[in-house]
Design an enzyme around this catalytic site. Structure first.
Site, PDB file in Angstrom:
ATOM      1  N   ARG A 215       0.847  -1.210   0.000  1.00 42.82           N
ATOM      2  CA  ARG A 215       0.000   0.000   0.000  1.00 42.82           C
ATOM      3  C   ARG A 215       0.876   1.251   0.000  1.00 42.82           C
ATOM      4  O   ARG A 215       0.593   2.229  -0.696  1.00 42.82           O
ATOM      5  CB  ARG A 215      -0.910   0.005   1.242  1.00 42.82           C
ATOM      6  CG  ARG A 215      -1.912  -1.130   1.239  1.00 42.82           C
ATOM      7  CD  ARG A 215      -2.816  -1.088   2.471  1.00 42.82           C
ATOM      8  NE  ARG A 215      -3.664  -2.264   2.488  1.00 42.82           N
ATOM      9  CZ  ARG A 215      -3.703  -3.167   3.461  1.00 42.82           C
ATOM     10  NH1 ARG A 215      -2.975  -3.008   4.556  1.00 42.82           N
ATOM     11  NH2 ARG A 215      -4.486  -4.213   3.379  1.00 42.82           N
ATOM     12  N   PHE A 231     -11.456  -4.846  -5.777  1.00 39.93           N
ATOM     13  CA  PHE A 231     -11.368  -5.821  -4.675  1.00 39.93           C
ATOM     14  C   PHE A 231     -10.793  -5.099  -3.451  1.00 39.93           C
ATOM     15  O   PHE A 231      -9.755  -5.446  -2.919  1.00 39.93           O
ATOM     16  CB  PHE A 231     -10.475  -7.024  -5.037  1.00 39.93           C
ATOM     17  CG  PHE A 231     -10.839  -7.729  -6.307  1.00 39.93           C
ATOM     18  CD1 PHE A 231     -11.829  -8.716  -6.313  1.00 39.93           C
ATOM     19  CD2 PHE A 231     -10.204  -7.430  -7.507  1.00 39.93           C
ATOM     20  CE1 PHE A 231     -12.164  -9.389  -7.491  1.00 39.93           C
ATOM     21  CE2 PHE A 231     -10.525  -8.084  -8.685  1.00 39.93           C
ATOM     22  CZ  PHE A 231     -11.507  -9.071  -8.688  1.00 39.93           C
ATOM     23  N   ASP A 253     -16.041  -3.487  -4.453  1.00 42.28           N
ATOM     24  CA  ASP A 253     -16.012  -4.802  -3.816  1.00 42.28           C
ATOM     25  C   ASP A 253     -17.411  -5.404  -3.903  1.00 42.28           C
ATOM     26  O   ASP A 253     -18.402  -4.681  -3.973  1.00 42.28           O
ATOM     27  CB  ASP A 253     -15.577  -4.692  -2.345  1.00 42.28           C
ATOM     28  CG  ASP A 253     -15.022  -6.006  -1.806  1.00 42.28           C
ATOM     29  OD1 ASP A 253     -13.786  -6.128  -1.700  1.00 42.28           O
ATOM     30  OD2 ASP A 253     -15.822  -6.909  -1.507  1.00 42.28           O
ATOM     31  N   ASP A 301      -6.698  -6.653  -6.605  1.00 36.22           N
ATOM     32  CA  ASP A 301      -6.283  -7.483  -5.463  1.00 36.22           C
ATOM     33  C   ASP A 301      -7.347  -8.537  -5.177  1.00 36.22           C
ATOM     34  O   ASP A 301      -7.994  -8.528  -4.131  1.00 36.22           O
ATOM     35  CB  ASP A 301      -6.039  -6.597  -4.229  1.00 36.22           C
ATOM     36  CG  ASP A 301      -5.488  -7.379  -3.053  1.00 36.22           C
ATOM     37  OD1 ASP A 301      -5.037  -8.529  -3.252  1.00 36.22           O
ATOM     38  OD2 ASP A 301      -5.510  -6.849  -1.922  1.00 36.22           O
ATOM     39  N   CYS A 341      -2.701 -13.720  -4.637  1.00 40.18           N
ATOM     40  CA  CYS A 341      -2.398 -14.508  -3.439  1.00 40.18           C
ATOM     41  C   CYS A 341      -2.640 -15.991  -3.692  1.00 40.18           C
ATOM     42  O   CYS A 341      -2.762 -16.782  -2.761  1.00 40.18           O
ATOM     43  CB  CYS A 341      -3.203 -14.000  -2.239  1.00 40.18           C
ATOM     44  SG  CYS A 341      -4.964 -13.996  -2.511  1.00 40.18           S
TER      45      CYS A 341
HETATM   46  N1  SAH Z   1      -7.302  -5.002  -1.233  1.00 43.36           N
HETATM   47  C1  SAH Z   1      -7.813  -5.392   0.066  1.00 43.36           C
HETATM   48  C2  SAH Z   1      -7.944  -6.881   0.233  1.00 43.36           C
HETATM   49  C3  SAH Z   1      -8.781  -7.574  -0.822  1.00 43.36           C
HETATM   50  S1  SAH Z   1      -9.369  -9.137  -0.358  1.00 43.36           S
HETATM   51  C4  SAH Z   1      -6.958  -4.772   1.153  1.00 43.36           C
HETATM   52  O1  SAH Z   1      -5.940  -4.142   0.856  1.00 43.36           O
HETATM   53  O2  SAH Z   1      -7.304  -4.914   2.319  1.00 43.36           O
HETATM   54  C5  SAH Z   1     -10.386  -9.566  -1.694  1.00 43.36           C
HETATM   55  C6  SAH Z   1     -11.736  -8.870  -1.743  1.00 43.36           C
HETATM   56  O3  SAH Z   1     -12.346  -9.236  -2.970  1.00 43.36           O
HETATM   57  C7  SAH Z   1     -12.728  -9.232  -0.677  1.00 43.36           C
HETATM   58  O4  SAH Z   1     -13.108  -8.076   0.017  1.00 43.36           O
HETATM   59  C8  SAH Z   1     -13.947  -9.827  -1.413  1.00 43.36           C
HETATM   60  O5  SAH Z   1     -15.185  -9.396  -0.881  1.00 43.36           O
HETATM   61  C9  SAH Z   1     -13.761  -9.263  -2.777  1.00 43.36           C
HETATM   62  N2  SAH Z   1     -14.299 -10.038  -3.904  1.00 43.36           N
HETATM   63  C10 SAH Z   1     -14.162 -11.349  -4.179  1.00 43.36           C
HETATM   64  N3  SAH Z   1     -14.671 -11.659  -5.377  1.00 43.36           N
HETATM   65  C11 SAH Z   1     -15.143 -10.507  -5.903  1.00 43.36           C
HETATM   66  C12 SAH Z   1     -15.760 -10.153  -7.143  1.00 43.36           C
HETATM   67  N4  SAH Z   1     -15.977 -11.052  -8.092  1.00 43.36           N
HETATM   68  N5  SAH Z   1     -16.086  -8.867  -7.337  1.00 43.36           N
HETATM   69  C13 SAH Z   1     -15.861  -7.934  -6.384  1.00 43.36           C
HETATM   70  N6  SAH Z   1     -15.263  -8.203  -5.208  1.00 43.36           N
HETATM   71  C14 SAH Z   1     -14.911  -9.476  -4.965  1.00 43.36           C
END
Ligand code: SAH
Length: 397
Positions: A215, A231, A253, A301, A341
């Site tokens: 970040r 995400f 998200d 992400d 990940c």
């Molecule tokens: N970038 C964040 C962590 C992301 S974790 C950080 O820095 O904290 C992954 C996220 O993707 C989760 O919040 C989950 O709700 C979301 N997610 C999973 N599949 C998704 C989709 N198809 N569309 C939108 N969001 C999604």
């Protein structure tokens, strides 16, 4: 009573001279003595050479998890206390993450800290503990006592990973292990930003600590830019960019509760340039392309796309699709941030996917940084399987 002994088949000892923590049932010739699940055992090569001291569980594909490499050192409370103290030493004395009462970091990272099956995070004055091994879960009171002594938290909360009960034959539920229940509006501080972390309901153990340094790396480029944080979960990347002076930040998200956290976090930090969109990232990015929208920084992400090899082709298709869309959304010389990940996709494969998408879109792509998780999520040289997070920053011409 003699400690039960697990004897390997001939030619199966090599990984354990390399101190690998996992002994799969298929490598084992015989078990001498009658260990109950969770009991300590001694691991020996077929010729009787001592290899390790481990904990036994015949419910699990991992029949023995190895912890100790010294024959006459039993796996008692003093042994685990020393391991935990060493894990804390990394976070406190080397990485200086213990910055005050609101600090948040991973205290113990399972195999990476020689404690296969135990993950502990600190969130301000609370600890979350995740057990992915029955034997360690059986010792949860002992771990609580060691953690209390070494870290003096207000409370210790158990989080369980979906499916783990079945894998380990483990009956475990989320709940308070010791101390005071964590407040639902618990706040942590990360690089001067405040984040609300819901330990009892939030994803993972409440927050994605592994992305801390990534970040920062992205925020360095964000001043004056239009950012899309896809995400976003509770807004990690987006908030950092907004604080760094981005002109606009849109967080996307699928989860309503994640976006609620993100909104609360924006308010808590007095940041007003953020917008929040709930939806499926794949569909939403396609919509933005159709609307001819562009961004200067795009963060991708996504969650883990593949847990096993069978799911890998679909996962790769998912990453390709995201990058095809990204190439259309990035303004000239825009910055693409690709996080992955999925442990089964390694850095070079990810770079290939990104590079291919750029070529197909006739865009020149430069890789600026290849990054991993923050150093409180190390990888043990004895268990490279613990390597998972990649974060690639590139510039798309
Ligand atoms: N970038 C964040 C962590 C992301 S974790 C950080 O820095 O904290 C992954 C996220 O993707 C989760 O919040 C989950 O709700 C979301 N997610 C999973 N599949 C998704 C989709 N198809 N569309 C939108 N969001 C999604």
């Amino acid at each position: 009573m003699a400690t039960p002994t697990v004897i390997l088949k001939p030619k199966h000892a090599q990984p354990f001279f390399g101190r690998h923590p996992w002994v799969f049932a298929g490598a084992v010739d015989k078990v001498e003595g009658k260990p109950a699940n969770g009991d300590e055992v001694i691991l020996k090569a077929s010729n009787g050479t001592f290899l390790a001291r481990g904990l036994y569980n015949d419910n699990s594909k991992i029949l023995v998890r190895n912890y100790g490499w010294v024959e006459d050192q039993p796996l008692d409370a003093a042994f685990f206390r020393a391991k935990i103290a060493r894990a804390i030493g990394l976070r406190h004395d080397v990485l200086h993450l213990n910055t005050g009462p609101k600090a948040a970091y991973r205290v113990i990272s399972s195999e990476a800290d020689g404690l296969s099956g135990l993950t502990v995070d600190r969130y301000a004055e609370w600890l979350t503990v995740q057990f992915t091994s029955l034997a360690l879960a059986n010792r949860k009171e002992m771990f609580a006592e060691i953690l209390r002594e070494l870290l003096q938290p207000q409370g210790i909360y158990v989080r369980t990973e979906k499916g783990i009960g079945k894998l380990e034959g483990l009956e475990l539920h989320d709940g308070l292990l010791w101390g005071v229940q964590p407040p639902t509006d618990l706040m942590i501080e990360e690089n001067g930003l405040r984040f609300r972390v819901d330990l009892t309901e939030g994803q993972k153990t409440g927050y994605y600590l592994d992305q801390r340094d990534n970040r920062v790396a992205v925020a360095k480029m964000a001043a004056g830019k239009r950012v899309l944080d896809a995400f976003s979960y509770s807004g990690g990347f987006g908030l950092y960019c907004a604080k760094a002076g981005a002109t606009s930040v849109e967080c996307v998200d699928a989860s309503e509760s994640a976006l609620k956290l993100a909104e609360a976090n924006a308010v808590a930090n007095g940041l007003s340039t953020l917008e929040f969109t709930q939806g499926d990232v794949f569909a939403y990015l396609a919509q933005l392309v159709a609307d001819k929208k562009t961004f200067d920084i795009l963060v991708l992400d996504p969650p883990k796309f593949a847990r096993n090899r069978a799911a890998l082709p679909d996962a790769i298709r998912g990453y390709k699709r995201l990058h095809q869309l990204a190439m259309k959304l990035l303004a000239p010389d825009g910055i693409l941030v690709t996080c992955c990940c999925t442990g089964l996709i390694v850095m070079d494969e990810l770079i290939e996917i990104i590079g291919q998408s750029a070529v197909e879109s006739k865009r020149d792509l430069q890789i600026l940084e290849r990054r991993g998780p923050a150093a409180d999520h190390p990888v043990s040289a004895n268990c490279l399987e613990g390597s998972y997070l990649k974060c690639i920053l590139s510039r798309v011409g």
